[in-house]
Motif scaffolding. Structure first.
Motif, mmCIF file in Angstrom:
data_model
loop_
_atom_site.group_PDB
_atom_site.id
_atom_site.type_symbol
_atom_site.label_atom_id
_atom_site.label_comp_id
_atom_site.label_asym_id
_atom_site.label_seq_id
_atom_site.Cartn_x
_atom_site.Cartn_y
_atom_site.Cartn_z
ATOM 1 N N ALA A 256 3.971 -3.653 3.034
ATOM 2 C CA ALA A 256 3.990 -2.196 2.846
ATOM 3 C C ALA A 256 3.627 -1.562 4.173
ATOM 4 O O ALA A 256 2.807 -2.090 4.929
ATOM 5 C CB ALA A 256 3.008 -1.764 1.755
ATOM 6 N N GLY A 257 4.231 -0.439 4.472
ATOM 7 C CA GLY A 257 3.969 0.260 5.722
ATOM 8 C C GLY A 257 2.974 1.389 5.537
ATOM 9 O O GLY A 257 2.134 1.362 4.631
ATOM 10 N N TYR A 258 3.078 2.379 6.387
ATOM 11 C CA TYR A 258 2.228 3.569 6.262
ATOM 12 C C TYR A 258 2.923 4.746 6.943
ATOM 13 O O TYR A 258 2.299 5.564 7.589
ATOM 14 C CB TYR A 258 0.862 3.320 6.889
ATOM 15 N N TYR A 259 4.245 4.777 6.789
ATOM 16 C CA TYR A 259 5.035 5.865 7.366
ATOM 17 C C TYR A 259 5.285 6.894 6.277
ATOM 18 O O TYR A 259 5.672 6.541 5.162
ATOM 19 C CB TYR A 259 6.378 5.336 7.893
ATOM 20 N N ALA A 260 5.027 8.168 6.506
ATOM 21 C CA ALA A 260 4.701 8.747 7.790
ATOM 22 C C ALA A 260 3.246 9.187 7.859
ATOM 23 O O ALA A 260 2.893 10.042 8.663
ATOM 24 C CB ALA A 260 5.601 9.954 8.017
ATOM 25 N N ALA A 261 2.382 8.595 7.049
ATOM 26 C CA ALA A 261 1.000 9.045 7.020
ATOM 27 C C ALA A 261 0.247 8.709 8.297
ATOM 28 O O ALA A 261 -0.480 9.545 8.832
ATOM 29 C CB ALA A 261 0.288 8.430 5.815
ATOM 30 N N GLY A 262 0.391 7.456 8.802
ATOM 31 C CA GLY A 262 -0.413 7.103 9.959
ATOM 32 C C GLY A 262 0.222 6.140 10.929
ATOM 33 O O GLY A 262 -0.253 6.010 12.059
ATOM 34 N N LEU A 263 1.270 5.435 10.507
ATOM 35 C CA LEU A 263 1.881 4.417 11.366
ATOM 36 C C LEU A 263 3.392 4.608 11.396
ATOM 37 O O LEU A 263 4.023 4.800 10.353
ATOM 38 C CB LEU A 263 1.568 3.011 10.832
ATOM 39 N N SER A 264 3.970 4.497 12.571
ATOM 40 C CA SER A 264 5.422 4.554 12.689
ATOM 41 C C SER A 264 6.026 3.201 12.328
ATOM 42 O O SER A 264 5.401 2.150 12.509
ATOM 43 C CB SER A 264 5.833 4.945 14.112
ATOM 44 N N LEU A 265 7.246 3.221 11.826
ATOM 45 C CA LEU A 265 7.936 1.970 11.550
ATOM 46 C C LEU A 265 8.203 1.190 12.830
ATOM 47 O O LEU A 265 8.204 -0.048 12.832
ATOM 48 C CB LEU A 265 9.242 2.241 10.804
ATOM 49 N N ASP A 266 8.430 1.901 13.923
ATOM 50 C CA ASP A 266 8.651 1.219 15.203
ATOM 51 C C ASP A 266 7.444 0.369 15.570
ATOM 52 O O ASP A 266 7.582 -0.779 16.009
ATOM 53 C CB ASP A 266 8.935 2.233 16.312
ATOM 54 N N ARG A 267 6.245 0.922 15.407
ATOM 55 C CA ARG A 267 5.045 0.156 15.738
ATOM 56 C C ARG A 267 4.870 -1.026 14.788
ATOM 57 O O ARG A 267 4.584 -2.153 15.228
ATOM 58 C CB ARG A 267 3.805 1.045 15.683
ATOM 59 N N ILE A 268 5.040 -0.788 13.508
ATOM 60 C CA ILE A 268 4.842 -1.858 12.532
ATOM 61 C C ILE A 268 5.762 -3.034 12.826
ATOM 62 O O ILE A 268 5.332 -4.196 12.880
ATOM 63 C CB ILE A 268 5.070 -1.325 11.108
ATOM 64 N N PHE A 269 7.051 -2.741 13.063
ATOM 65 C CA PHE A 269 7.996 -3.839 13.235
ATOM 66 C C PHE A 269 7.921 -4.464 14.622
ATOM 67 O O PHE A 269 8.374 -5.594 14.819
ATOM 68 C CB PHE A 269 9.409 -3.360 12.884
ATOM 69 N N ALA A 270 7.341 -3.755 15.572
ATOM 70 C CA ALA A 270 7.079 -4.379 16.867
ATOM 71 C C ALA A 270 5.956 -5.401 16.765
ATOM 72 O O ALA A 270 5.951 -6.420 17.470
ATOM 73 C CB ALA A 270 6.731 -3.314 17.902
ATOM 74 N N GLU A 271 4.990 -5.156 15.871
ATOM 75 C CA GLU A 271 3.838 -6.040 15.737
ATOM 76 C C GLU A 271 4.037 -7.155 14.715
ATOM 77 O O GLU A 271 3.356 -8.187 14.787
ATOM 78 C CB GLU A 271 2.590 -5.229 15.353
ATOM 79 N N LEU A 272 4.951 -6.985 13.787
ATOM 80 C CA LEU A 272 5.108 -7.972 12.715
ATOM 81 C C LEU A 272 5.348 -9.399 13.219
ATOM 82 O O LEU A 272 4.790 -10.349 12.645
ATOM 83 C CB LEU A 272 6.241 -7.565 11.776
ATOM 84 N N PRO A 273 6.166 -9.607 14.259
ATOM 85 C CA PRO A 273 6.394 -10.988 14.699
ATOM 86 C C PRO A 273 5.130 -11.719 15.130
ATOM 87 O O PRO A 273 5.113 -12.955 15.173
ATOM 88 C CB PRO A 273 7.372 -10.827 15.873
ATOM 89 N N GLY A 274 4.078 -10.975 15.435
ATOM 90 C CA GLY A 274 2.829 -11.597 15.842
ATOM 91 C C GLY A 274 1.955 -12.056 14.699
ATOM 92 O O GLY A 274 0.922 -12.698 14.925
ATOM 93 N N VAL A 275 2.337 -11.751 13.464
ATOM 94 C CA VAL A 275 1.548 -12.189 12.310
ATOM 95 C C VAL A 275 1.826 -13.676 12.058
ATOM 96 O O VAL A 275 2.982 -14.075 11.921
ATOM 97 C CB VAL A 275 1.905 -11.363 11.056
#
Length: 265
Positions: free
Chosen positions: A223-242
Motif C-alpha cells: 500500500a502506498g500513501y499518495y497523495a497524503a504524504g508520499l509520491s509514487l515516484d519515491r515509493i517505487f524508486a525505493e521498493l527494489p531495496g526491500v
C-alpha cells in the motif's frame, strides 16, 4: 462564510499550535508532500502515474470521480464513521450493494469523539462487513498527527479477531512500535492482514519484512500513501531495496490484494 480546509477534522482533535499551522498534520514526518488537490485533472494524473509504475488497480473512495470514470482501474472503499450508529451501518450496506465498494474503511482515531478498534460502536460495522463479505481496513500504531494514540493500539485487534473470526481485517500505517505483536497476531488469526501504507519502503519495519519472507508471504500487502504524504515516484524508486525473497514479490504487489479484496469477482 467559514472555509473548511482538508484535515480540519484532525486539527479539531489536536491541542498544539504546530498542528494548526501545518498544511498536512503529519508533514513533519514526510518530505515533499504531494499536492493532489491542486491538479487540473487529478484522475488523469493518477492514471499517468499508475501506468508509469505498472499499477493495474488502485483502491480509492467509492464515491470519488476516479471510481465513477474509470471503474476498470479503480475499486472503491467506503469510509464509515462509527459515531453515526445505524446510519453508518445502512450507508455501508448501500455502498457495497449499490455502488460496488470492495471494503469498509474507518479511522477511529480521527473520529470525533475518537473510537477505539474494540469499541462497542465498531461492533455493528464489523458484523455488517461479515454479512456483506467485505474486509474492514483499520489503522494501527502511533499516529503521525499529534493526537491521542490509544484508539489504535495493536493489542485491541486480538479481541475483535476473537469475537469475529469470519471478519477480514487489513491494517494500515505500520503498527509501530508494536510490529512484533502485529506479527504474533497475524500468526494467531487467519483473517488478519498488514498493509504497508504510510511507510516509505526504506522504512518498512524489519519484523514485517522477516515475517513476509518466512511464514507471512500471504499476509503482507503493498500500500502506498499518495497523495497524503508520499509520491509514487519515491515509493517505487525505493521498493527494489526491500529485501523480500523472490516468492514474496508477486504476493506482496498484487496477489494478496486481489484475494483479500476479491478484485477478480
Amino acid at each position: 462564510e467559514v472555509q473548511v480546509r482538508k484535515y480540519d477534522y484532525i486539527r479539531d482533535l489536536a491541542m498544539d499550535d504546530g498542528t494548526q499551522s501545518m498544511e498536512m498534520p503529519a508533514e513533519y514526518m514526510f518530505k515533499d508532500v504531494p499536492h493532489y488537490d491542486d491538479l487540473p485533472d487529478p484522475v488523469a494524473e493518477v492514471l499517468r502515474l499508475m501506468d508509469t509504475h505498472g499499477i493495474a488497480t488502485m483502491l480509492s473512495h467509492v464515491d470519488g470521480d476516479e471510481c465513477r470514470l474509470r471503474p476498470d482501474r479503480f475499486r472503491g472503499m467506503f469510509h464509515v464513521d462509527p459515531n453515526q450508529g445505524m446510519d453508518a451501518v445502512r450507508a455501508l450496506e448501500a455502498a457495497v450493494v449499490e455502488r460496488g465498494a470492495v471494503a469498509a474503511h474507518t479511522w477511529g482515531t480521527g473520529a470525533n469523539p475518537q473510537v477505539p478498534i474494540n469499541d462497542k460502536k465498531m461492533y455493528p460495522l464489523y458484523a455488517k462487513c461479515v454479512e456483506l463479505g467485505v474486509p474492514m481496513v483499520l489503522y494501527v500504531g502511533v499516529p503521525g498527527p499529534r493526537i491521542l494514540m490509544s484508539s489504535q493500539e495493536v493489542a485491541q485487534l486480538d479481541e475483535v479477531c476473537w469475537f469475529f473470526p469470519e471478519l477480514t481485517i487489513v491494517t494500515r500505517h505500520g503498527g509501530e512500535p508494536w510490529e512484533d505483536l502485529m506479527v504474533k497476531l497475524m500468526l494467531k488469526w487467519p483473517n488478519l492482514y498488514y498493509s504497508t501504507s504510510a511507510f516509505a519502503p526504506k522504512h518498512y519495519p524489519r519484523a514485517i519484512i522477516d515475517y513476509a519472507n518466512t511464514r507471512g508471504a500471504d499476509k503482507v500487502l503493498y500500500a502506498g500513501y499518495y497523495a497524503a504524504g508520499l509520491s509514487l515516484d519515491r515509493i517505487f524508486a525505493e521498493l527494489p531495496g526491500v529485501p523480500f525473497r523472490d516468492h514474496v514479490w508477486p504476493k506482496f504487489l498484487h496477489e494478496n490484494a486481489r484475494k483479500v479484496f476479491k478484485l477478480d469477482e
